[in-house]
Design an enzyme around this catalytic site. Structure first.
Site, PDB file in Angstrom:
ATOM      1  N   CYS A   1      -4.491  -2.212  -1.995  1.00 39.55           N
ATOM      2  CA  CYS A   1      -4.818   0.148  -1.635  1.00 39.55           C
ATOM      3  C   CYS A   1      -5.890   0.437  -3.429  1.00 39.55           C
ATOM      4  CB  CYS A   1      -3.929   0.687  -2.586  1.00 39.55           C
ATOM      5  SG  CYS A   1      -3.259   2.392  -3.171  1.00 39.55           S
TER       6      CYS A   1
ATOM      7  N   ASP B   1       1.078  -1.494   0.279  1.00 39.51           N
ATOM      8  CA  ASP B   1       0.188  -0.532   0.133  1.00 39.51           C
ATOM      9  C   ASP B   1       0.815   1.096   0.205  1.00 39.51           C
ATOM     10  OD1 ASP B   1      -2.834   1.515   0.106  1.00 39.51           O
ATOM     11  OD2 ASP B   1      -1.948   1.619   2.642  1.00 39.51           O
ATOM     12  N   SER B   2       0.494   2.067  -0.401  1.00 41.12           N
ATOM     13  CA  SER B   2       1.060   3.082   0.176  1.00 41.12           C
ATOM     14  C   SER B   2       1.699   4.109   1.242  1.00 41.12           C
ATOM     15  CB  SER B   2       0.172   4.285  -1.019  1.00 41.12           C
ATOM     16  OG  SER B   2      -0.903   4.816   0.062  1.00 41.12           O
TER      17      SER B   2
ATOM     18  N   HIS C   1      -6.927   2.676   3.850  1.00 42.21           N
ATOM     19  CA  HIS C   1      -6.698   3.816   4.751  1.00 42.21           C
ATOM     20  C   HIS C   1      -7.959   4.248   5.493  1.00 42.21           C
ATOM     21  CE1 HIS C   1      -2.662   4.711   3.129  1.00 42.21           C
ATOM     22  NE2 HIS C   1      -2.335   5.320   4.186  1.00 42.21           N
TER      23      HIS C   1
ATOM     24  N   GLU D   1      -2.291   8.518   8.105  1.00 42.30           N
ATOM     25  CA  GLU D   1      -0.667   8.637   8.246  1.00 42.30           C
ATOM     26  C   GLU D   1       0.570   8.920   9.570  1.00 42.30           C
ATOM     27  OE1 GLU D   1       1.430   6.843   5.952  1.00 42.30           O
ATOM     28  OE2 GLU D   1      -0.191   5.532   4.990  1.00 42.30           O
TER      29      GLU D   1
ATOM     30  N   CYS E   1     -10.910   3.193   0.342  1.00 41.14           N
ATOM     31  CA  CYS E   1      -8.839   3.659   0.475  1.00 41.14           C
ATOM     32  C   CYS E   1      -9.126   2.938   1.752  1.00 41.14           C
ATOM     33  CB  CYS E   1      -9.519   5.157   0.850  1.00 41.14           C
ATOM     34  SG  CYS E   1      -7.608   5.549   1.413  1.00 41.14           S
TER      35      CYS E   1
END
Ligand code: DGL
Length: 263
Positions: A73, A10-11, A185, A151, A183
């Protein structure tokens, strides 16, 4: 090959919401997780850049011997998975906003989708919406800024709440009864979302479906690990691993965190 790990990327740390589902469904599997936090957010990058980052992440995971790769992602899946599937000799499991389950569950015939700009502008997302949201109004909204706050570990901050209120307001005015988290996240925002959304709005994400699909493909390809000992997990990040460790809260002898700058 069946003894090799499952690769997940994932990012950043969002894909750990998928990793958790995979670990509970497939407890004997080893995993290698790549958090490309240095390059997050992917959602505001061009398709070309998202593709190049997805290639880089895939090659890193293949260098670790991964037998299958989970693109944890939505942004990378919707912009790069076709290319990855055509280019590399392992299977890829992707994740896309769960429009279909939402369309099946909605009674108000209006659903909200919160996702990144990269996902919402992709042609894969456009065709999924077209194929599965017939007769349903889909209110899309870019969750700009949310990935960065997550993040940074600022999930319950005022800033996060205010952004969510701003993004959800127009959806609630249109009477959505399902909110699709587009998403990986965003599942970490569920406690805050529950405070902000009326009870009747269902929150829909695809983490468990991705884990089930991973199991199905490993079973089909006869790649499930045959030894029934608890899996080992390696987490690679190209920034400090501290927030990742806090998110996972799983410090034990089966889990290692590695800060590696060169990817
Ligand atoms: N977690 C990602 C997704 O599912 C990427 C978010 C980002 O880096 O913008 O889209």
């Amino acid at each position: 090959m069946s003894e090799n790990p499952i690769g997940i990327f994932d990012s950043g740390l969002g894909g750990t919401s998928i990793w958790k589902e995979i670990r509970s469904l497939l407890p004997y599997e080893d995993t290698v997780y790549l958090a490309d936090s240095k390059n997050a957010p992917y959602g505001e990058k061009s398709k070309k850049d998202i593709l190049a980052l997805s290639v880089k992440n895939t090659e890193f995971l293949l260098s670790k011997g991964c037998k299958i790769i989970v693109v944890a992602c939505n942004t990378a899946t919707t912009n790069a998975i076709d290319y990855l599937r055509k280019t590399y000799p392992v299977s890829f499991i992707g994740i896309e906003p769960a429009i279909k389950p939402a369309a099946l569950q909605t009674k108000s015939k209006t659903v909200g989708v919160l996702a990144t700009k990269g996902t919402l502008s992709s042609s894969l997302f456009a065709s999924t919406s077209e194929n599965h949201a017939n007769g349903i109004e889909v209110i899309e909204r870019e969750g700009k800024g949310l990935v960065r706050l997550i993040e940074e570990g600022k999930i319950k901050s005022i800033e996060t709440k205010e952004l969510l209120q701003k993004y959800l307001g127009p959806m609630l005015e249109k009477d959505i009864d399902c909110l699709v988290l587009g998403c990986t996240h965003y599942p970490y925002l569920i406690p805050v979302l529950k405070e902000l959304l009326p009870k009747e709005v269902k929150i829909i994400d695809s983490g468990l479906a991705v884990a089930r699909q991973t199991k199905a493909i490993l079973t089909k390809e006869k790649l499930l690990r045959e030894v029934n000992t608890v899996g080992k997990h390696q987490f690679y990040s190209n920034i400090d691993t501290l927030v990742l460790e806090q998110f996972l809260d799983s410090k034990n002898s089966n889990t290692i965190f590695v800060r590696q700058l060169d990817f």
